[in-house]
Design a protein around this motif. Structure first.
Motif, PDB file in Angstrom:
ATOM      1  N   TRP A  93       0.888  -0.991   0.106  1.00 45.69           N
ATOM      2  CA  TRP A  93      -0.120  -0.120  -0.110  1.00 45.69           C
ATOM      3  C   TRP A  93       1.025   1.329   0.209  1.00 45.69           C
ATOM      4  O   TRP A  93       1.775   1.428   0.837  1.00 45.69           O
ATOM      5  CB  TRP A  93      -1.082   0.123   1.119  1.00 45.69           C
ATOM      6  CG  TRP A  93      -1.952  -1.046   1.183  1.00 45.69           C
ATOM      7  CD1 TRP A  93      -1.995  -2.190   1.890  1.00 45.69           C
ATOM      8  CD2 TRP A  93      -3.138  -1.176   0.454  1.00 45.69           C
ATOM      9  NE1 TRP A  93      -2.933  -2.826   1.702  1.00 45.69           N
ATOM     10  CE2 TRP A  93      -3.835  -2.421   0.593  1.00 45.69           C
ATOM     11  CE3 TRP A  93      -3.682  -0.243  -0.485  1.00 45.69           C
ATOM     12  CZ2 TRP A  93      -4.959  -2.757   0.143  1.00 45.69           C
ATOM     13  CZ3 TRP A  93      -4.903  -0.810  -1.122  1.00 45.69           C
ATOM     14  CH2 TRP A  93      -5.533  -1.888  -0.951  1.00 45.69           C
ATOM     15  N   GLU A  94       0.654   2.215  -0.864  1.00 53.35           N
ATOM     16  CA  GLU A  94       1.017   3.578  -0.711  1.00 53.35           C
ATOM     17  C   GLU A  94      -0.126   4.662  -0.856  1.00 53.35           C
ATOM     18  O   GLU A  94      -1.188   4.294  -1.423  1.00 53.35           O
ATOM     19  CB  GLU A  94       2.308   3.703  -1.905  1.00 53.35           C
ATOM     20  CG  GLU A  94       1.701   3.300  -3.058  1.00 53.35           C
ATOM     21  CD  GLU A  94       3.005   3.430  -4.114  1.00 53.35           C
ATOM     22  OE1 GLU A  94       2.835   4.138  -5.268  1.00 53.35           O
ATOM     23  OE2 GLU A  94       3.957   2.682  -3.716  1.00 53.35           O
ATOM     24  N   HIS A  95       0.353   5.799  -0.463  1.00 52.93           N
ATOM     25  CA  HIS A  95      -0.733   6.937  -0.733  1.00 52.93           C
ATOM     26  C   HIS A  95      -0.937   7.211  -2.237  1.00 52.93           C
ATOM     27  O   HIS A  95       0.082   7.336  -2.879  1.00 52.93           O
ATOM     28  CB  HIS A  95      -0.361   8.362  -0.115  1.00 52.93           C
ATOM     29  CG  HIS A  95      -0.355   8.079   1.540  1.00 52.93           C
ATOM     30  ND1 HIS A  95      -1.504   8.313   2.095  1.00 52.93           N
ATOM     31  CD2 HIS A  95       0.634   7.834   2.342  1.00 52.93           C
ATOM     32  CE1 HIS A  95      -1.074   8.215   3.623  1.00 52.93           C
ATOM     33  NE2 HIS A  95       0.008   7.702   3.789  1.00 52.93           N
ATOM     34  N   ALA A  96      -2.233   7.331  -2.628  1.00 47.25           N
ATOM     35  CA  ALA A  96      -2.712   7.489  -3.981  1.00 47.25           C
ATOM     36  C   ALA A  96      -2.403   8.839  -4.607  1.00 47.25           C
ATOM     37  O   ALA A  96      -1.595   8.988  -5.739  1.00 47.25           O
ATOM     38  CB  ALA A  96      -3.983   7.217  -4.168  1.00 47.25           C
ATOM     39  N   ARG A  97      -2.001   9.829  -3.473  1.00 41.74           N
ATOM     40  CA  ARG A  97      -2.005  11.082  -3.936  1.00 41.74           C
ATOM     41  C   ARG A  97      -0.340  11.122  -4.462  1.00 41.74           C
ATOM     42  O   ARG A  97       0.052  12.042  -5.493  1.00 41.74           O
ATOM     43  CB  ARG A  97      -2.295  12.192  -3.065  1.00 41.74           C
ATOM     44  CG  ARG A  97      -2.015  13.674  -3.272  1.00 41.74           C
ATOM     45  CD  ARG A  97      -2.816  14.345  -2.415  1.00 41.74           C
ATOM     46  NE  ARG A  97      -2.783  15.930  -2.883  1.00 41.74           N
ATOM     47  CZ  ARG A  97      -3.342  16.778  -2.230  1.00 41.74           C
ATOM     48  NH1 ARG A  97      -3.571  16.639  -0.900  1.00 41.74           N
ATOM     49  NH2 ARG A  97      -3.122  17.959  -2.523  1.00 41.74           N
TER      50      ARG A  97
END
Length: 197
Positions: A93-97
């Motif tokens: 998981w990583e921040h979409a932004r």
């Protein structure tokens, strides 16, 4: 079949179809899932600008215009996340932004209402959380995608029409062969929405 609308640059947050006739559907099932996910993210306080930027990046990174309706999207309760792993067994998981990695455990609150059936990568069924106490789903395979009670596949519209025609919830349950508690929950949810309108 209708044409999916596309725009130069990012596609609409929720896809629509050009209807084949004035009474034909204009929302494909994937759009219902997209709207469900967006509503959940908005409830968390994500701004429209952050959502649009995040969804644009998700679609680009996954090379999938319908990425919002896949199991590769979640939230940690603060921001929109994207799973960049090669398989679903070990999500990355990583921040979409901005692409920052997420170390903390991911809260997938809204994903529990969406079902994926391998080998499909997009959602195949949506459970409607507004009907608390009743298992109501939308599944394109049943009732032309209208909401139905999950076990018996009875249309919610049929239950409500019978209630508004004057039948009691116990009579409705007996006629349709469904759990009386679920019938009561469907009626309660529908009448609650009418009072709020």
């Amino acid at each position: 079949m209708g044409r999916v609308e596309r725009e130069a640059g990012p596609a609409p947050l929720v896809h629509r179809l050009a209807p084949e006739s004035p009474r034909a559907a204009s929302l494909p099932f994937v759009a219902v899932v997209e709207a469900h996910m967006l509503a959940g993210f908005r409830e968390l306080g994500l701004s429209p600008a952050e959502l649009r930027k995040s969804v644009t990046r998700i679609r680009r990174e996954l090379s999938d215009e319908y990425a919002l309706a896949t199991r590769r999207v979640a939230t940690d309760g603060v921001s929109l996340l994207i799973d960049m792993a090669e398989s679903f067994e070990n999500p990355a998981w990583e921040h979409a932004r901005d692409g920052q990695r997420v170390i903390s455990e991911v809260i997938q609150r809204y994903l529990k209402f969406v079902r994926w059936d391998p080998p499909h990568i997009h959602a195949t069924r949506l459970r409607l959380k507004t009907y608390q106490g009743a298992d109501v789903i939308i599944d394109p395979r049943f009732a032309f995608g209208q909401p139905v009670l999950e076990r018996e596949k009875i249309r919610v519209g049929d239950v409500l029409d019978t209630f508004w025609a004057g039948e009691s919830y116990r009579t409705i349950a007996s006629e349709f062969g469904v759990n009386p508690d679920e019938v009561e929950a469907v009626i309660r949810s529908a009448t609650r929405r009418q009072r709020a309108a």
